[in-house]
Design a protein around this motif. Sequence first.
Motif, short mmCIF file in Angstrom:
data_model
loop_
_atom_site.label_atom_id
_atom_site.label_comp_id
_atom_site.label_asym_id
_atom_site.label_seq_id
_atom_site.Cartn_x
_atom_site.Cartn_y
_atom_site.Cartn_z
N VAL A 1 -37.46 9.87 -101.83
CA VAL A 1 -38.53 9.15 -101.14
C VAL A 1 -38.94 7.99 -102.04
CG1 VAL A 1 -39.42 11.13 -99.86
CG2 VAL A 1 -40.32 10.66 -102.14
N PRO A 2 -39.47 6.92 -101.43
CA PRO A 2 -39.75 6.75 -100.01
C PRO A 2 -38.64 5.98 -99.31
CG PRO A 2 -40.78 4.97 -101.20
CD PRO A 2 -40.05 5.82 -102.24
N TYR A 3 -38.81 5.87 -97.98
CA TYR A 3 -38.11 4.82 -97.23
C TYR A 3 -39.03 4.36 -96.13
CZ TYR A 3 -36.59 7.78 -93.20
OH TYR A 3 -36.52 8.58 -92.07
N ILE A 4 -38.75 3.19 -95.57
CA ILE A 4 -39.55 2.68 -94.47
C ILE A 4 -38.65 2.45 -93.25
CG2 ILE A 4 -41.29 1.57 -95.94
CD1 ILE A 4 -39.90 -1.15 -95.28
N ASP A 5 -39.29 2.54 -92.10
CA ASP A 5 -38.65 2.22 -90.83
C ASP A 5 -39.51 1.13 -90.20
OD1 ASP A 5 -37.82 2.02 -88.18
OD2 ASP A 5 -37.58 4.17 -87.90
N ASP A 6 -39.03 -0.09 -90.28
CA ASP A 6 -39.77 -1.24 -89.75
C ASP A 6 -39.13 -1.67 -88.43
OD1 ASP A 6 -41.53 -3.32 -89.49
OD2 ASP A 6 -40.55 -4.62 -90.97
N ASP A 7 -39.58 -1.01 -87.36
CA ASP A 7 -39.06 -1.28 -86.02
C ASP A 7 -37.53 -1.13 -85.98
OD1 ASP A 7 -39.21 -1.85 -83.33
OD2 ASP A 7 -39.31 -4.02 -83.60
N GLY A 8 -37.05 -0.07 -86.61
CA GLY A 8 -35.63 0.22 -86.60
C GLY A 8 -34.87 -0.24 -87.84
N PHE A 9 -35.51 -1.08 -88.65
CA PHE A 9 -34.87 -1.51 -89.90
C PHE A 9 -35.23 -0.51 -90.98
CE2 PHE A 9 -35.23 -4.06 -93.91
CZ PHE A 9 -33.87 -4.23 -94.09
N ILE A 10 -34.22 0.16 -91.52
CA ILE A 10 -34.42 1.19 -92.54
C ILE A 10 -34.18 0.59 -93.92
CG2 ILE A 10 -33.72 3.47 -93.35
CD1 ILE A 10 -34.94 3.44 -90.52
N LEU A 11 -35.11 0.86 -94.82
CA LEU A 11 -34.97 0.35 -96.19
C LEU A 11 -35.50 1.40 -97.17
CD1 LEU A 11 -34.14 -2.22 -97.82
CD2 LEU A 11 -36.55 -2.88 -97.77
N TYR A 12 -34.71 1.66 -98.21
CA TYR A 12 -35.13 2.59 -99.25
C TYR A 12 -35.08 1.86 -100.59
CZ TYR A 12 -30.03 3.24 -99.19
OH TYR A 12 -28.68 3.02 -99.17
N GLU A 13 -35.45 2.55 -101.66
CA GLU A 13 -35.64 2.03 -103.02
C GLU A 13 -36.98 1.27 -103.07
OE1 GLU A 13 -33.97 2.70 -105.84
OE2 GLU A 13 -32.75 4.04 -104.62
N SER A 14 -37.91 1.82 -103.83
CA SER A 14 -39.29 1.34 -103.78
C SER A 14 -39.45 -0.13 -104.15
CB SER A 14 -40.18 2.20 -104.68
OG SER A 14 -39.78 2.12 -106.04
N ARG A 15 -38.75 -0.59 -105.16
CA ARG A 15 -38.91 -1.98 -105.57
C ARG A 15 -38.33 -2.93 -104.51
NH1 ARG A 15 -38.10 1.25 -109.76
NH2 ARG A 15 -39.37 1.05 -111.64
N ALA A 16 -37.24 -2.53 -103.88
CA ALA A 16 -36.68 -3.34 -102.80
C ALA A 16 -37.64 -3.39 -101.61
CB ALA A 16 -35.33 -2.77 -102.35
N ILE A 17 -38.26 -2.27 -101.31
CA ILE A 17 -39.24 -2.23 -100.22
C ILE A 17 -40.39 -3.18 -100.52
CG2 ILE A 17 -40.93 -0.79 -99.02
CD1 ILE A 17 -39.02 1.59 -99.50
N CYS A 18 -40.89 -3.14 -101.74
CA CYS A 18 -42.02 -3.99 -102.11
C CYS A 18 -41.66 -5.47 -102.00
CB CYS A 18 -42.48 -3.67 -103.53
SG CYS A 18 -43.23 -2.03 -103.69
N ARG A 19 -40.48 -5.83 -102.42
CA ARG A 19 -40.04 -7.23 -102.31
C ARG A 19 -39.92 -7.64 -100.84
NH1 ARG A 19 -36.69 -9.50 -106.84
NH2 ARG A 19 -37.02 -8.22 -108.69
N TYR A 20 -39.41 -6.74 -100.03
CA TYR A 20 -39.28 -7.01 -98.59
C TYR A 20 -40.65 -7.24 -97.96
CZ TYR A 20 -38.64 -5.81 -93.63
OH TYR A 20 -38.66 -5.81 -92.25
N LEU A 21 -41.62 -6.40 -98.29
CA LEU A 21 -42.95 -6.53 -97.73
C LEU A 21 -43.59 -7.86 -98.13
CD1 LEU A 21 -44.23 -2.89 -98.35
CD2 LEU A 21 -43.50 -3.88 -96.16
#
Length: 222
Positions: free
Chosen positions: A54-74
């Motif tokens: 954990v974690p991962y996110i589901d952003d309207d069907g777009f799946i992304l894992y790895e916390s630092r990558a998620i933060c950069r995406y946000l």
Amino acid sequence: MVLKFYTFPGATCGQRVATVLYEKKISYELVSVDVANREHKSSAYLEKHPFGNVPYIDDDGFILYESRAICRYLEAKYPNRGPKLVPSYTDLKATALFEQAASIETSNFDTHAGKAVHEAVLKPLYAKQPKDEARYEEAIKALSDKLDGYERILSKQKYLAGNEITLVDLFHLPYGALLAQGGSDLLTSKGSNIARWWKDISSRKSWQAVKDGILTSNVTFD
């Protein structure tokens, strides 16, 4: 559609993402992962996160894992919400300094703080095993040596990438807080500039919300 955030309250990487979600005022639906019953190792979960973490996110069907990558995406998706936490890519030097700081966090802090926290906090809590004092002290000594470099950097600027806070500073919060819980005062005693920086970032409203339990329910911002 509200972003779905898969984690559980005690996950340090989940706390890292939650801090950024709060900083950027991004609403989310919390989907609690039942780690105790190994939901994260189920075939259905592994379809989303191939490493079963954990974690991962589901952003309207777009799946992304790895916390630092998620933060950069946000940050990239919501650049105009909350503080700007990554410099503009059109600013070559600021971007280079940010990437330098990002490397510092993963190579010089996370590696050693993670080992110390594992021994002093996570292993006794989750594995019900005693702390290995030799491994803990080895990790603390290595981290202390690396923090000498932090003190030199922070004697010249307010944050690790310059005089504006970035994602990199926030990335230190989960393990930094657990270091203190595990008995280490390095972030307050190692040097005056580190102590000043740590007080600054750990007192932010985003971290206070995460520390106080924001990861127990859905969060909605106006």
